[in-house]
Enzyme design. Structure first.
Site, PDB file in Angstrom:
ATOM      1  N   ARG A 112      -2.641 -26.646 -26.869  1.00  8.06           N
ATOM      2  CA  ARG A 112      -2.945 -28.023 -26.480  1.00  8.06           C
ATOM      3  C   ARG A 112      -4.414 -28.287 -26.790  1.00  8.06           C
ATOM      4  NH1 ARG A 112      -0.802 -29.035 -20.529  1.00  8.06           N
ATOM      5  NH2 ARG A 112      -0.618 -31.178 -21.254  1.00  8.06           N
ATOM      6  N   PRO A 113      -4.743 -28.420 -28.080  1.00  2.00           N
ATOM      7  CA  PRO A 113      -6.147 -28.573 -28.467  1.00  2.00           C
ATOM      8  C   PRO A 113      -6.725 -29.897 -27.981  1.00  2.00           C
ATOM      9  CG  PRO A 113      -4.701 -28.965 -30.339  1.00  2.00           C
ATOM     10  CD  PRO A 113      -3.832 -28.434 -29.240  1.00  2.00           C
ATOM     11  N   ASP A 127      -9.158 -31.489 -29.807  1.00  2.00           N
ATOM     12  CA  ASP A 127      -9.908 -32.037 -30.935  1.00  2.00           C
ATOM     13  C   ASP A 127      -9.798 -33.561 -31.017  1.00  2.00           C
ATOM     14  OD1 ASP A 127      -7.188 -31.399 -31.524  1.00  2.00           O
ATOM     15  OD2 ASP A 127      -7.558 -31.766 -33.648  1.00  2.00           O
ATOM     16  N   LEU A 128      -8.654 -34.139 -30.632  1.00  2.00           N
ATOM     17  CA  LEU A 128      -8.522 -35.593 -30.669  1.00  2.00           C
ATOM     18  C   LEU A 128      -9.408 -36.260 -29.620  1.00  2.00           C
ATOM     19  CD1 LEU A 128      -4.692 -36.124 -31.282  1.00  2.00           C
ATOM     20  CD2 LEU A 128      -6.575 -36.326 -32.930  1.00  2.00           C
ATOM     21  N   CYS A 144      -1.923 -25.615 -17.461  1.00  3.42           N
ATOM     22  CA  CYS A 144      -0.619 -24.960 -17.579  1.00  3.42           C
ATOM     23  C   CYS A 144      -0.435 -24.320 -18.949  1.00  3.42           C
ATOM     24  CB  CYS A 144       0.488 -25.970 -17.304  1.00  3.42           C
ATOM     25  SG  CYS A 144       0.298 -27.523 -18.207  1.00  3.42           S
ATOM     26  N   ARG A 180      -6.470 -28.751 -17.220  1.00  2.00           N
ATOM     27  CA  ARG A 180      -6.671 -29.439 -18.484  1.00  2.00           C
ATOM     28  C   ARG A 180      -7.273 -30.827 -18.302  1.00  2.00           C
ATOM     29  NH1 ARG A 180      -5.752 -29.049 -23.584  1.00  2.00           N
ATOM     30  NH2 ARG A 180      -5.308 -30.899 -24.842  1.00  2.00           N
TER      31      ARG A 180
END
Length: 273
Positions: free
Chosen positions: A121-122, A124-125, A116, A92
């Site tokens: 766990r997008p 977009d932010l 993981c 990630r």
């Protein structure tokens, strides 16, 4: 072949252990090293899979990344903007490399990050913050293509205090022109460590550990040597293991300031700290 861990309980855990450097701090520091023109030395870095993947990402964009004993020695500058797809897809933290590449080369390309499996766990932010500073981002077929030859300061409000999005916004803002204000920022110790590291490279970052982080963009950062703080998650795990089994452990290099919530609960449960 299925991997298994077999635990036989029934006895207290006693002894002493040295707490390693925090992986969640190491990974964004690897990404931040892309911003500087000199050599970065990170002291006593744990040789974990994600750390090796980060070294592979740096090498994949043309930087030098090597081990000297337990130290990771990193130097640039990056020569290309495309992160190795297979490696980027395994972790990630690969999304953190987009902001420095944008700052140094004006573009960045990567696979959508993996990592993981702990629920949604997008990112977009992360993308919102980069777009607010002038980046153009295309998402297509599992890939991200980012363009932004001249990132600029911006007012960024994160609807949730995401650690990764806060880190990405700080990294991009360090090389952007003007002032960036990040509101509702994450307050974790890893954000504070990133600030300390960037300051050691000559960046102007203030407010880490609070809800508002202010960054003054600077075009040139230099190398530094940095010792990463101990891993609070590892330390808390050992403490809880000792408490749960009625044992006694001594933790070397554990920072009690980052364990306040866990220590409070253990003391209320009758443990002696």
């Amino acid at each position: 072949m299925e991997e298994r861990i077999v635990v036989t309980g029934g006895r207290p855990l006693n002894g002493s252990v040295k707490i390693p450097a925090a992986k969640n701090s190491v990974l964004p520091l690897f990404a931040a090293s892309l911003l500087c023109t000199g050599e970065v030395r990170l002291k006593a870095v744990p040789r974990l899979a994600d750390v090796e993947h980060c070294m592979a990402l740096l090498r994949g964009v043309g930087c030098s990344a090597r081990w000297e004993g337990s130290d990771a020695v990193l130097s640039g500058p990056p020569a290309n903007s495309t992160l190795p797809g297979q490696t980027a897809g395994q972790m990630r933290a690969s999304i953190l490399f987009c902001a420095p590449l944008l700052a140094r080369l004006g573009r960045a390309e990567t696979s959508l990050p993996g990592g993981c499996r702990i629920g949604a766990r997008p990112i977009d932010l992360h993308l919102y913050a980069l777009r607010a500073m002038g980046a153009e981002i295309e998402e297509k077929s599992g890939h991200l293509r980012c363009r932004g030859a001249a990132l600029h300061g911006a007012e960024i409000f994160l609807r949730t205090p995401s650690v990764g999005a806060t880190e990405n916004a700080i990294l991009a803002a360090c090389a952007a022109s003007g002032t960036t204000v990040i509101s509702n920022a994450a307050r974790e110790p890893e954000i504070m460590e990133l600030q300390d590291f960037l300051r050691a490279m000559g960046a102007c970052v203030q407010g880490a550990g609070s809800a508002t982080v202010v960054v003054e963009g600077r075009k040139k950062l230099h190398g530094c040597t940095h010792r990463v703080r101990p891993d609070r998650i590892v330390a808390a795990t050992y403490l809880c293991a000792a408490a749960g089994t009625g044992g006694c452990v001594y933790l070397h290099r554990a920072d009690y300031r980052h364990l306040a919530a866990v220590l409070c609960i253990l003391q209320k449960s009758g443990c002696e700290i």
